[in-house]
Write a protein that holds these residues in place. Structure first.
Motif, PDB file in Angstrom:
ATOM      1  N   ILE B 318       0.841  -1.202   0.000  1.00  0.00           N
ATOM      2  CA  ILE B 318       0.000   0.000   0.000  1.00  0.00           C
ATOM      3  C   ILE B 318       0.874   1.248   0.000  1.00  0.00           C
ATOM      4  CG2 ILE B 318      -1.659   1.333   1.386  1.00  0.00           C
ATOM      5  CD1 ILE B 318      -2.827  -1.099   0.009  1.00  0.00           C
ATOM      6  N   TYR B 319       1.940   1.193   0.804  1.00  0.00           N
ATOM      7  CA  TYR B 319       2.866   2.311   0.910  1.00  0.00           C
ATOM      8  C   TYR B 319       3.454   2.634  -0.463  1.00  0.00           C
ATOM      9  CZ  TYR B 319       7.038   4.828   2.535  1.00  0.00           C
ATOM     10  OH  TYR B 319       8.014   5.748   2.735  1.00  0.00           O
ATOM     11  N   TYR B 320       3.883   1.562  -1.159  1.00  0.00           N
ATOM     12  CA  TYR B 320       4.466   1.749  -2.484  1.00  0.00           C
ATOM     13  C   TYR B 320       3.444   2.369  -3.435  1.00  0.00           C
ATOM     14  CZ  TYR B 320       6.456   0.649  -7.021  1.00  0.00           C
ATOM     15  OH  TYR B 320       6.935   0.749  -8.300  1.00  0.00           O
ATOM     16  N   ARG B 321       2.243   1.867  -3.400  1.00  0.00           N
ATOM     17  CA  ARG B 321       1.244   2.371  -4.344  1.00  0.00           C
ATOM     18  C   ARG B 321       0.817   3.785  -3.996  1.00  0.00           C
ATOM     19  NH1 ARG B 321      -3.169  -1.706  -6.446  1.00  0.00           N
ATOM     20  NH2 ARG B 321      -3.363   0.058  -7.846  1.00  0.00           N
ATOM     21  N   SER B 322       0.867   4.144  -2.700  1.00  0.00           N
ATOM     22  CA  SER B 322       0.572   5.533  -2.334  1.00  0.00           C
ATOM     23  C   SER B 322       1.631   6.451  -2.926  1.00  0.00           C
ATOM     24  CB  SER B 322       0.551   5.724  -0.824  1.00  0.00           C
ATOM     25  OG  SER B 322      -0.181   4.722  -0.212  1.00  0.00           O
ATOM     26  N   GLN B 323       2.896   5.982  -2.853  1.00  0.00           N
ATOM     27  CA  GLN B 323       3.971   6.806  -3.426  1.00  0.00           C
ATOM     28  C   GLN B 323       3.784   6.971  -4.923  1.00  0.00           C
ATOM     29  OE1 GLN B 323       7.583   4.827  -2.185  1.00  0.00           O
ATOM     30  NE2 GLN B 323       7.723   6.132  -0.382  1.00  0.00           N
ATOM     31  N   GLN B 324       3.220   5.955  -5.555  1.00  0.00           N
ATOM     32  CA  GLN B 324       2.953   6.059  -6.987  1.00  0.00           C
ATOM     33  C   GLN B 324       1.706   6.901  -7.277  1.00  0.00           C
ATOM     34  OE1 GLN B 324       5.044   4.422  -9.368  1.00  0.00           O
ATOM     35  NE2 GLN B 324       6.273   4.259  -7.515  1.00  0.00           N
ATOM     36  N   GLY B 325       0.998   7.273  -6.217  1.00  0.00           N
ATOM     37  CA  GLY B 325      -0.178   8.119  -6.402  1.00  0.00           C
ATOM     38  C   GLY B 325      -1.352   7.425  -7.066  1.00  0.00           C
ATOM     39  N   HIS B 326      -1.585   6.174  -6.671  1.00  0.00           N
ATOM     40  CA  HIS B 326      -2.644   5.402  -7.346  1.00  0.00           C
ATOM     41  C   HIS B 326      -4.047   5.697  -6.857  1.00  0.00           C
ATOM     42  CE1 HIS B 326       0.122   1.964  -8.960  1.00  0.00           C
ATOM     43  NE2 HIS B 326       0.357   3.131  -9.497  1.00  0.00           N
ATOM     44  N   TRP B 327      -4.188   6.244  -5.652  1.00  0.00           N
ATOM     45  CA  TRP B 327      -5.526   6.274  -5.057  1.00  0.00           C
ATOM     46  C   TRP B 327      -6.346   7.449  -5.584  1.00  0.00           C
ATOM     47  CZ3 TRP B 327      -4.754   1.728  -4.136  1.00  0.00           C
ATOM     48  CH2 TRP B 327      -3.658   1.253  -3.421  1.00  0.00           C
ATOM     49  N   ARG B 328      -7.589   7.146  -5.832  1.00  0.00           N
ATOM     50  CA  ARG B 328      -8.534   8.157  -6.310  1.00  0.00           C
ATOM     51  C   ARG B 328      -9.829   7.963  -5.548  1.00  0.00           C
ATOM     52  NH1 ARG B 328      -8.117   5.872 -12.146  1.00  0.00           N
ATOM     53  NH2 ARG B 328     -10.074   4.991 -11.420  1.00  0.00           N
ATOM     54  N   GLU B 329     -10.714   8.932  -5.718  1.00  0.00           N
ATOM     55  CA  GLU B 329     -11.976   8.833  -4.989  1.00  0.00           C
ATOM     56  C   GLU B 329     -12.806   7.631  -5.414  1.00  0.00           C
ATOM     57  OE1 GLU B 329     -13.671  12.672  -5.485  1.00  0.00           O
ATOM     58  OE2 GLU B 329     -12.039  13.553  -4.340  1.00  0.00           O
ATOM     59  N   ASP B 330     -12.603   7.149  -6.633  1.00  0.00           N
ATOM     60  CA  ASP B 330     -13.350   5.950  -7.038  1.00  0.00           C
ATOM     61  C   ASP B 330     -12.440   4.727  -7.089  1.00  0.00           C
ATOM     62  OD1 ASP B 330     -11.863   6.596  -9.200  1.00  0.00           O
ATOM     63  OD2 ASP B 330     -13.429   6.145 -10.678  1.00  0.00           O
ATOM     64  N   TYR B 331     -11.229   4.864  -6.594  1.00  0.00           N
ATOM     65  CA  TYR B 331     -10.353   3.695  -6.525  1.00  0.00           C
ATOM     66  C   TYR B 331      -9.455   3.780  -5.303  1.00  0.00           C
ATOM     67  CZ  TYR B 331      -6.985   0.108  -7.584  1.00  0.00           C
ATOM     68  OH  TYR B 331      -6.196  -1.002  -7.497  1.00  0.00           O
ATOM     69  N   PHE B 332      -9.909   3.185  -4.226  1.00  0.00           N
ATOM     70  CA  PHE B 332      -9.122   3.169  -2.990  1.00  0.00           C
ATOM     71  C   PHE B 332      -9.254   1.795  -2.336  1.00  0.00           C
ATOM     72  CE2 PHE B 332     -13.387   4.583  -2.251  1.00  0.00           C
ATOM     73  CZ  PHE B 332     -13.797   3.793  -1.217  1.00  0.00           C
ATOM     74  N   GLY B 333      -9.867   0.857  -3.067  1.00  0.00           N
ATOM     75  CA  GLY B 333     -10.191  -0.459  -2.508  1.00  0.00           C
ATOM     76  C   GLY B 333      -9.039  -1.114  -1.758  1.00  0.00           C
ATOM     77  N   PRO B 334      -7.870  -1.285  -2.375  1.00  0.00           N
ATOM     78  CA  PRO B 334      -6.790  -1.999  -1.686  1.00  0.00           C
ATOM     79  C   PRO B 334      -6.467  -1.427  -0.308  1.00  0.00           C
ATOM     80  CG  PRO B 334      -6.242  -1.748  -3.982  1.00  0.00           C
ATOM     81  CD  PRO B 334      -7.518  -0.983  -3.778  1.00  0.00           C
ATOM     82  N   VAL B 335      -6.475  -0.099  -0.174  1.00  0.00           N
ATOM     83  CA  VAL B 335      -6.187   0.468   1.149  1.00  0.00           C
ATOM     84  C   VAL B 335      -7.276   0.045   2.123  1.00  0.00           C
ATOM     85  CG1 VAL B 335      -5.545   2.558   2.377  1.00  0.00           C
ATOM     86  CG2 VAL B 335      -5.282   2.452  -0.092  1.00  0.00           C
ATOM     87  N   ASP B 336      -8.502   0.116   1.657  1.00  0.00           N
ATOM     88  CA  ASP B 336      -9.620  -0.252   2.519  1.00  0.00           C
ATOM     89  C   ASP B 336      -9.510  -1.717   2.957  1.00  0.00           C
ATOM     90  OD1 ASP B 336     -11.890   0.155   3.899  1.00  0.00           O
ATOM     91  OD2 ASP B 336     -13.231   0.304   2.186  1.00  0.00           O
ATOM     92  N   TYR B 337      -9.164  -2.584   2.014  1.00  0.00           N
ATOM     93  CA  TYR B 337      -9.125  -4.022   2.335  1.00  0.00           C
ATOM     94  C   TYR B 337      -7.981  -4.326   3.306  1.00  0.00           C
ATOM     95  CZ  TYR B 337     -11.547  -3.824  -2.175  1.00  0.00           C
ATOM     96  OH  TYR B 337     -12.368  -3.473  -3.207  1.00  0.00           O
TER      97      TYR B 337
END
Lengths: 120, 360, 567
Positions: B318-337
């Motif tokens: 999750i940390y890596y993907r946050s650094q890549q800036g992947h999360w959006r308001e309609d795509y945050f599922g992995p963090v939630d899970y």
């Protein structure tokens, strides 16, 4: 509850930050409370108190940290159904094993002589 | 009545023209993907609960059948360290919830920070746990078969640390070195993404050593305070007289019988004249039977620690993907899970703490 | 209405399909396509079936003479253990859900794939890892002689490869959980528009119920086996009586999983049968909701009866009574299903082809298997019959006569869809006859032996039982030849059989609306959402020589829809 001033997709319910901090504060309070109550001699009652406090903490974590409050009913049902099966498992096993406890407890003593001759 | 769409099928070359990279092709849209993932992770948590349930059954049974063992044994567990770890885990849950919120609002930077704090808390927890474990092993507190409690028996290793603790810390030390090295390499070869990610990983592992340091300082303070008391690891001196008596009994046993297998036998014959009315004719010697509690203790906390390690791996992702800036308001599922999983690990600890540490 | 061009494009045999759209071993090994994973699973479980089948034939050969010296007693123990363990963990549990279910479930929903395709592939590789681990017990662990149940304290004492095998079963458990979790989510979130729960084919209901069990029960197996490994390596004293542990507790743990696992094995088979009986009677399934809910009821009741495996273990009388009573209630939903199948057959236009013959065999064999279960559920008779060949025969009637028969029936039913080619029906029917006869010859004598007191798992026996064992061994070889023949017929058809249309059997569930074999994306059009048991929704198309949905048919040739049958 959540800030709907912004237009989020329907499945997105960000939890309000103050609420998260309040929940955390309550959790710390309950942790301290459970340690304090454990130092008081309550006898049988002590276990029940500890479990009640743990369950209150579990409720807070589930409802707010885990977003159950805003989640679909079905997901909540799925999660709590697991507890039903756990209680079934514990209950039935407990109901049974008590009846032959003496045999189990006596076994290491009765086997003591044979044990010392083997490599166990 | 469906309309046959026969115009542009057979695109097996996988060119999902203007397809969202984060929405898998077999889902209709973000909503369906999120709902599926969410139900999936809840079901996974169900399997986790049932996975732990076996140990809770074992706990319930042995506590029901041998409450006296639990009464005695839990004084080996340090309430202060347990409470500290509980608070660390609760705090990590808070930061996890904040990380989820950041992802939900599309704030990748915040999510990165909160994820890192969560991971550091996790490693602090493991550090403290390592101190607790190694301290017990020093005293000969092993699962049932190897249980060979010897109060005041402290093997000293390097810097006066427990040899067990040093062995336990070898892997984190290696990890710390390699993460720091990878980070420096990233800096030197001008790969900022690599530098940032491994820097975070190094900080995460450093948390373990912070936990160890804190634990050791506390443990030494406790030990020097009560060095000559039998149950030195407990700040509470309930039943002190009983324990001291046991302690003498143990050192006696230890002096003439060193091997564990014989220790069992020896404990038996000593146990009989040492009979306590609470052991209603069980015929087991008290010290050896106390091992049953520690079997369960090590199984439960060990399995929990494995789940923490698994959680750290997921959080690193999750940390890596946050650094890549992947999360959006309609795509945050992995963090939630991952968050849900993390909270479950926390939930289990919420029950383990009173069940193991706070028995009265 | 659709033009002939569109119709041909959708329903005729396509040039590119999921089998040949990409080539090379990597396109299979790393595929995320549920159909390919299903086919790989099918190959895997079939290998496990043959391996464990060979173990069974070796066992039966040994038992031809009462004082046979073919195997040493130790090897005999290892042989029956491996037969049981491989059959249960590597074959039966994944057979129908992971092989057939993987292929069919998303298509029945009109979906492109299962919800988590990567997890699906992981499940397959876990299956491979787990099975290899199980078999490593033979190579490195010196075999395994505990029986597939790993009962303590013997499993702690024995020197054989218990750790390999339990770790293998542990991994296989995760494989099973992944499949179950995937199916639950897929059915919940990926149904076609308009496909309500009560428009699902009954196979999906049964897979859903199976998946509930997989998700709820399998983790308990995981922790049980981990604790067994800990007990064996560290002597934690939870199961080992020498250290104050409770060996009966292990049985509780084990059967909390393994009894529901029995329903993991049989429920998908029941689902297959519900499909076959309805399609080959060309008649709406009788009592849809009763069959659907009985699946769920069996799944849930399955959690309440584990103690009936432990009637003679020293379990307390009160618990024994409770478990016995609940055991009888499981008979109710099972019987509901059987009655509904029979009622479906009534006045149907029955086609006695290979899958239907397998389905009818299932009803017969499952009937016997289920009814003999009542003898074992009754306390007084169980004391006599426990651990005899009666038990062996009972669960083989359910597991082999039930699940294996249903698997073969399901394979014959969906094979034309999977490979687009038709098998030789006459040979298929002969193989079914061999399986049916061979099976009964094998296991019927075992009921008699068991009732007369022949204990299970014995390498030598009283000479009076020899004739029964000889009949049984003869039957086992006939059964083996029958299964082998069924596989030969199928594999030959997959490569050399004549091409068949998209829906040769006039089935109405959605997977038959794809071409045969299906496209990589399953459907190249939006499939029409029909009632899966309304066979009048499919009409014959002469040009394509197959059945297609009414909506796509040529309006000029469209036959009038018969008066709706009252249901």
């Amino acid at each position: 509850m959540s800030d709907h001033s912004h237009d989020y997709p329907s499945f997105n319910h960000p939890a309000p930050v103050p609420l998260l901090f309040v929940v955390f504060g309550a959790l710390i309070f309950l942790t301290v409370a459970t340690v304090v109550t454990s130092n008081i001699e309550l006898g049988e009652f002590g276990f029940i108190v500890a479990m009640i406090i743990a369950t209150m903490k579990a409720f807070l974590v589930c409802a707010f940290f885990m977003h159950m409050w805003w989640d679909k009913g079905f997901n909540v049902l799925v999660f709590f159904s697991s507890l039903l099966f756990v209680s079934l498992f514990i209950g039935m096993t407990l109901l049974d094993t008590g009846s032959y406890k003496e045999t189990i407890d006596a076994f290491p003593t009765t086997e003591e002589s044979s044990l010392s001759t083997t490599e166990y | 009545m469906a309309v046959a769409d026969t115009t542009d099928h057979h695109d097996h070359d996988h060119d999902h023209h203007d397809h969202d990279p984060f929405i898998a092709h077999h889902f209709d849209g973000p909503q369906q993907q999120f709902d599926s993932g969410k139900l999936g992770i809840w079901l996974f948590l169900v399997t986790e609960v049932l996975f732990f349930s076996g140990l809770f059954v074992a706990y319930t049974l042995y506590r029901n059948h041998h409450p006296e063992i639990f009464e005695l044994a839990h004084h080996h567990l340090d309430k202060v360290l347990g409470c500290l770890n509980t608070i660390v885990l609760l705090f990590s849950s808070l930061t996890m919830a904040l990380a989820v919120r950041s992802a939900q609002t599309g704030k990748n930077k915040n999510c990165e920070l909160y994820t890192l704090i969560t991971m550091v808390c996790a490693t602090i927890f493991l550090g403290v746990k390592a101190v607790e474990y190694s301290h017990k092993w020093d005293l000969g507190i092993f699962p049932k078969y190897g249980f060979n409690y010897t109060p005041g028996h402290h093997e000293m290793g390097f810097l006066g640390l427990s040899p067990y603790l040093i062995k336990l810390s070898a892997i984190p030390a290696l990890l710390l070195a390699s993460f720091a090295g990878a980070s420096v390499m990233g800096k030197l070869t001008d790969k900022p993404a690599q530098f940032k990610f491994f820097m975070g990983m190094a900080i995460m592992v450093a948390g373990y050593f912070a936990g160890v340091a804190g634990g050791v300082v506390y443990q030494n303070a406790v030990d020097s305070g009560h060095a000559h008391l039998a149950m030195s690891s407990s700040p509470l001196q309930l039943h002190a007289a009983t324990f001291e008596e046991n302690g003498q009994h143990h050192s006696h046993q230890h002096s003439d019988q060193h091997s564990e297998g014989q220790g069992h036998e020896g404990g038996e014959e000593h146990g009989d004249d040492h009979h306590d009315q609470r052991h209603e004719g069980s015929g087991e010697s008290m010290p050896k039977s106390v091992g049953a509690f520690f079997s369960i203790y090590y199984c439960m906390t060990g399995l929990h620690a494995i789940h923490i390690i698994g959680g750290i791996v997921a959080l690193a992702w999750i940390y890596y993907r946050s650094q890549q800036g992947h999360w959006r308001e309609d795509y945050f599922g992995p963090v939630d899970y991952v968050g849900l999983y993390w909270h479950l690990v926390d939930l289990i600890w919420i029950y383990l703490f009173p069940l193991l540490y706070l028995i009265d | 209405m659709a033009t002939a061009e569109i119709r041909n494009k959708i329903f005729s045999t396509p040039e590119t399909n999921y089998l040949n759209c990409t080539k090379g071993w990597k396109s299979w090994a790393f595929t995320l396509d549920h159909k390919r994973i299903g086919v790989m699973y099918l190959v895997g479980v079939s290998i496990a079936l043959f391996l464990a089948g060979i173990f069974a034939l070796v066992l039966r050969s040994h038992l031809v003479k009462f004082d046979s010296g073919m195997l040493s007693y130790d090897n005999y123990n290892k042989m029956f253990t491996l037969h049981g363990a491989v059959m249960v963990f590597s074959f039966i549990i994944p057979s129908i859900p992971a092989a057939l279910g993987n292929f069919v479930l998303p298509m029945m929903l009109g979906a492109k794939d299962v919800a988590f395709p990567r997890m699906n592939l992981a499940s397959f590789y876990l299956w491979i890892a787990g099975t290899s681990c199980l078999l490593m017990a033979i190579l490195f662990g010196g075999g395994l002689d505990t029986g597939w149940t790993f009962y303590t304290p013997y499993s702690i004492e024995t020197e054989t490869g218990v750790i390999y095998a339990t770790f293998g079963a542990f991994i296989l458990g995760f494989s099973s959980i992944f499949t179950g979790l995937n199916f639950l989510v897929t059915v919940n979130t990926m149904r076609s528009p308009g496909q309500t729960w009560f428009k699902l084919p009954l196979f999906l209901w049964s897979l859903y119920a199976t998946s509930i069990i997989q998700v709820l029960a399998t983790p308990v197996l995981g922790i049980t086996l981990l604790m067994l490994i800990a007990e064996k390596t560290m002597h934690i004293g939870i199961f080992d009586p020498r250290y104050g542990g409770d060996p009966v507790l292990f049985q509780h743990f084990f059967w909390f999983y393994s009894h529901p696992a029995v329903y993991i094995m049989i429920l998908p088979a029941m689902g297959v049968i519900s499909e076959l009986i309805s399609v080959y009677s060309q008649k709406r399934i009788f009592g849809y909701s009763f069959i659907a809910f009985s699946s769920v009821a069996i799944a849930l009741l399955g959690f309440l009866v584990w103690g009936h495996h432990m009637f003679t273990s020293g379990q307390s009388p009160i618990v024994t009574l409770i478990f016995s009573a609940i055991t009888f209630t499981v008979a109710i939903p099972s019987a509901v299903k059987v009655f509904n199948w029979l009622a479906t057959l009534f006045k149907g236009s029955i086609l006695l082809n290979t899958p239907m013959l397998f389905a009818l065999s299932f009803i017969f064999l499952f009937g016997i298997g289920g009814l003999t279960g009542l003898f074992l559920g009754a306390l007084s008779t169980d004391i006599h019959l426990h651990d005899t060949y009666f038990v062996v025969a009972h669960f083989h009637f359910v597991m082999v006569g039930g699940t294996l028969t249903a698997l073969l029936g399901g394979l014959f039913h969906w094979w034309p869809k999977m490979f687009g080619r038709m098998y030789n029906d006459a040979l298929g029917r002969i193989s079914c006859a061999l399986v049916f006869i061979g099976f009964n010859v094998t296991f019927f004598p075992q009921f008699v032996m068991g009732a007369r007191g022949m204990p299970r798992r014995y390498a030598s026996y009283d000479p009076e039982f020899q004739i029964f064992h000889q009949i049984s061994t003869f039957g086992a070889f006939v059964l083996g030849i029958g299964i082998l023949m069924a596989y030969v017929v199928l594999v030959y058809a997959a490569f050399k059989g004549p091409r068949c249309g998209s829906n040769p059997f006039r089935a109405a569930s959605m997977e038959w609306q794809s071409s045969s074999p299906p496209d990589f994306h399953n459907f190249i059009h939006q499939p029409t959402m029909n009632d899966p048991y309304d066979f009048d929704s499919q009409v014959y198309d002469e040009e394509l020589d197959t059945f297609i949905p009414r909506e796509f048919a040529d309006p000029d040739k469209l036959p009038a829809r018969p008066e709706p049958v009252h249901h």
